[in-house]
Design an enzyme around this catalytic site. Structure first.
Site, PDB file in Angstrom:
ATOM      1  N   SER A   1       7.349  -3.113   5.245  1.00  0.00           N
ATOM      2  CA  SER A   1       6.680  -3.970   4.256  1.00  0.00           C
ATOM      3  C   SER A   1       7.407  -5.289   4.086  1.00  0.00           C
ATOM      4  CB  SER A   1       6.624  -3.270   2.900  1.00  0.00           C
ATOM      5  OG  SER A   1       6.068  -4.148   1.942  1.00  0.00           O
TER       6      SER A   1
ATOM      7  N   LYS B   1       4.743   4.424   2.593  1.00  0.00           N
ATOM      8  CA  LYS B   1       4.220   3.051   2.736  1.00  0.00           C
ATOM      9  C   LYS B   1       2.802   2.957   2.172  1.00  0.00           C
ATOM     10  CE  LYS B   1       3.962  -1.258   4.135  1.00  0.00           C
ATOM     11  NZ  LYS B   1       2.612  -1.700   4.124  1.00  0.00           N
TER      12      LYS B   1
ATOM     13  N   HIS C   1       3.113   2.754  -1.473  1.00  0.00           N
ATOM     14  CA  HIS C   1       3.560   1.379  -1.750  1.00  0.00           C
ATOM     15  C   HIS C   1       2.348   0.445  -1.807  1.00  0.00           C
ATOM     16  CE1 HIS C   1       4.359  -2.690  -0.264  1.00  0.00           C
ATOM     17  NE2 HIS C   1       5.537  -2.621  -0.837  1.00  0.00           N
ATOM     18  N   ASN C   2       1.470   0.582  -0.826  1.00  0.00           N
ATOM     19  CA  ASN C   2       0.312  -0.310  -0.785  1.00  0.00           C
ATOM     20  C   ASN C   2      -0.667  -0.033  -1.919  1.00  0.00           C
ATOM     21  OD1 ASN C   2       1.549  -1.219   1.544  1.00  0.00           O
ATOM     22  ND2 ASN C   2      -0.386  -1.595   2.566  1.00  0.00           N
TER      23      ASN C   2
ATOM     24  N   GLU D   1       0.796  -1.713  -4.692  1.00  0.00           N
ATOM     25  CA  GLU D   1       0.593  -3.151  -4.433  1.00  0.00           C
ATOM     26  C   GLU D   1      -0.807  -3.582  -4.891  1.00  0.00           C
ATOM     27  OE1 GLU D   1       1.643  -4.464  -0.343  1.00  0.00           O
ATOM     28  OE2 GLU D   1      -0.397  -5.215  -0.195  1.00  0.00           O
TER      29      GLU D   1
HETATM   30  C1  6PG Z   1       3.198  -5.121   3.112  1.00  0.00           C
HETATM   31  C2  6PG Z   1       1.723  -5.257   2.963  1.00  0.00           C
HETATM   32  C3  6PG Z   1       1.120  -5.337   4.301  1.00  0.00           C
HETATM   33  C4  6PG Z   1      -0.287  -5.876   4.291  1.00  0.00           C
HETATM   34  C5  6PG Z   1      -1.320  -4.816   4.270  1.00  0.00           C
HETATM   35  C6  6PG Z   1      -2.217  -4.759   3.059  1.00  0.00           C
HETATM   36  O1  6PG Z   1       3.707  -4.179   2.523  1.00  0.00           O
HETATM   37  O2  6PG Z   1       3.795  -5.936   3.806  1.00  0.00           O
HETATM   38  O3  6PG Z   1       1.177  -4.177   2.254  1.00  0.00           O
HETATM   39  O4  6PG Z   1       1.272  -4.110   4.924  1.00  0.00           O
HETATM   40  O5  6PG Z   1      -0.465  -6.843   3.374  1.00  0.00           O
HETATM   41  O6  6PG Z   1      -2.016  -5.050   5.416  1.00  0.00           O
HETATM   42  O7  6PG Z   1      -3.317  -5.499   3.299  1.00  0.00           O
HETATM   43  P1  6PG Z   1      -4.759  -5.308   2.731  1.00  0.00           P
HETATM   44  O8  6PG Z   1      -4.722  -5.992   1.410  1.00  0.00           O
HETATM   45  O9  6PG Z   1      -5.581  -6.019   3.739  1.00  0.00           O
HETATM   46  O10 6PG Z   1      -5.105  -3.878   2.640  1.00  0.00           O
END
Ligand code: 6PG
Length: 465
Positions: A127, A181, A184-185, A188
């Site tokens: 990430s 991960k 994490h997303n 995010e």
């Molecule tokens: C990171 C991000 C990275 C990317 C993803 C999410 O941790 O560096 O999460 O992996 O931004 O592709 O993108 P989307 O918003 O397109 O799902």
């Protein structure tokens, strides 16, 4: 001549940045890309680092350029492309050569690949976007521990450092790294969505302009909300479109893209029965954002909501407090999901270490994660909202969250993630909830049975007709 410590396949934005990072940290690296022109361009752009890079034009040359036992990183699009690449590569490798998928893979795919018995395999979540990949990402490793140990010196060297501590950790067997991960997303997504909702309240509820909002985010970045996402939100709000002179925020279409990682998290949460409503709401909000035509039709059909609050009805300090509460609640949900998965999959996922690797390099890096790491180190079993430090913070901020969500509801400003966070909090502080009604209904129509407060399971009601 086999001189490279490691190989890398896939010189897209992230792959190229990661390769340069590896070279920059003193490791000789061999690279290959499906399109040779891209490989040549990469080498030409590598500048002083070109001496550390062996650019190859065939998979055979790539394999020959790497020292044995080999380690090769794949940075190709998630899904079938990874399987295709592995299939092309394995026949050229020795039995103990290690393939490392560093893309955003679905952890179920990583589980399958790691247990396929076709040779050593690691799945690592990386990430930090392009800049992170180039200068220090957060790395979440999964696979056999001894395979991780073979490349740990490289991965820790290239990772971000939080006060000198590398943000690269082995999370567990098989897909554990890619699972972490994915969560994490998910976090995010929720963090971004909550910031966007607060932006909506400032823009539509308080009538603030982009520069004013940029100032507010910049100020918050010096307090409890200090984080990469708040920092970049301030920068986004402060940026002007060179073509029109308008704020960039006013020229960007309000439909969010997504590659699927947030969705995977939500699907998995349902399998695990892990309550992550703020993260779910954030994914739903992205889906809904893409329905532009319907939203326009809705505004025509039902009329625009009143939106605008009287200015003194909402101080920006209240918004800051609401965001603090929302953020704690959403991270607590994410960690609870990790904890459930750890049990379900038998992974022993190290929760405090996960908070630690997220402190620097990754997209959700924030000052609060340091306190979360401390709280989880003291008690990793307990939901973060009960950790004394965060319980105190929530006590101080949840009324602000309630005010913001309530004003949003009264003025028609959608707050899916913040209101889900609030509902989660309210449910979690209600000892006597309302599911007794659901149990009564289930027993009424299906004789499913219920437990009585005064004892025993499997009771049935004397339901009248
Ligand atoms: C990171 C991000 C990275 C990317 C993803 C999410 O941790 O560096 O999460 O992996 O931004 O592709 O993108 P989307 O918003 O397109 O799902």
């Amino acid at each position: 001549m086999s001189t490279a410590e490691i190989g890398l396949i896939g010189l897209g934005t992230m792959g190229a940045a990661l390769a340069l990072n590896i070279a920059d940290n003193g490791f000789d690296i061999a690279v290959w890309n499906r399109t040779t022109a891209k490989t040549k361009q990469f080498q030409a752009d590598a500048g002083a680092l070109a001496a550390k890079v062996t650019a190859t034009e065939s998979l055979e040359d790539l394999v020959a350029a790497i020292k044995k036992p080999r380690a090769i990183i794949l940075m190709v699009p998630a899904g079938q492309a990874v399987d295709d690449q592995i299939e092309a590569l394995r026949p050229l490798l020795d039995d103990d050569d290690l393939i490392i998928d560093a893309g955003n893979a679905n952890f179920h795919d990583t589980n399958r690949r790691a247990t396929a018995d076709e040779g050593p395999f690691l799945g690592i979540g990386v990430s930090g976007g392009e800049e992170g990949a180039r200068f220090g990402p957060s790395i979440m490793g999964g696979g056999k521990r001894d395979h991780w140990d073979r490349v740990a010196h490289i991965l820790t060297a290239i990772s971000a450092k939080h006060q000198g501590t590398p943000c690269a950790t082995w999370m567990g067997e098989d897909g554990a790294g890619h699972f972490v991960k994915a969560v994490h997303n998910g976090i995010e997504y929720a963090d971004m969505q909550m910031i966007a909702e607060i932006y909506g309240m400032m823009r539509d509820g308080l009538g603030m302009n982009a520069a004013e909002m940029g100032d507010v985010f910049a100020k918050w970045d010096k307090g409890s909300l200090k984080s990469y996402l708040i920092e970049i939100s301030g920068k986004v709000a402060h940026t002007t479109d060179p073509e029109t002179g308008k704020p960039m925020l006013d020229v960007i279409v309000d439909a969010a893209g997504q590659k699927g990682t947030g969705r995977w998290t939500v699907i998995e949460a349902q399998h695990l029965a892990a309550p992550i409503p703020a993260i779910e709401a954030a994914v739903v909000a992205r889906n809904l954002s893409s329905q532009r035509a319907n939203r326009a039709l809705g505004e025509d059909t039902f009329g625009a909501a009143p939106h605008r609050l009287a200015h003194d009805m909402m101080a920006t300090e209240t918004l800051e407090q609401a965001l603090i509460a929302g953020k704690i609640l959403c991270y607590a949900q994410g960690f609870e999901m990790i904890s459930k998965a750890s049990e379900e999959f038998g992974w022993a996922l190290p929760l405090p270490e996960i908070a630690k690797v997220w402190r620097a390099g990754c997209i959700i890096r924030s000052a609060m994660l340091d306190d979360m790491a401390t709280a989880l180190a003291a008690d990793a079993q307990q939901n973060l909202i009960f950790a004394p430090y965060f319980a105190e913070m929530i006590k101080k901020t949840h009324n602000a969250l309630r005010q913001v969500v309530a004003q949003g509801a009264l003025h028609g400003i959608a707050m899916p993630a913040l209101s889900s966070g609030l509902a989660y909090f309210d449910a979690m502080r209600t000892a006597r909830g309302t599911a007794n009604m659901i149990q009564g209904q289930r027993d009424f129509f299906g004789a499913h049975g219920f437990a009585r407060i005064d004892g025993g399971e499997g009771h049935h009601g004397p339901w009248g007709g």
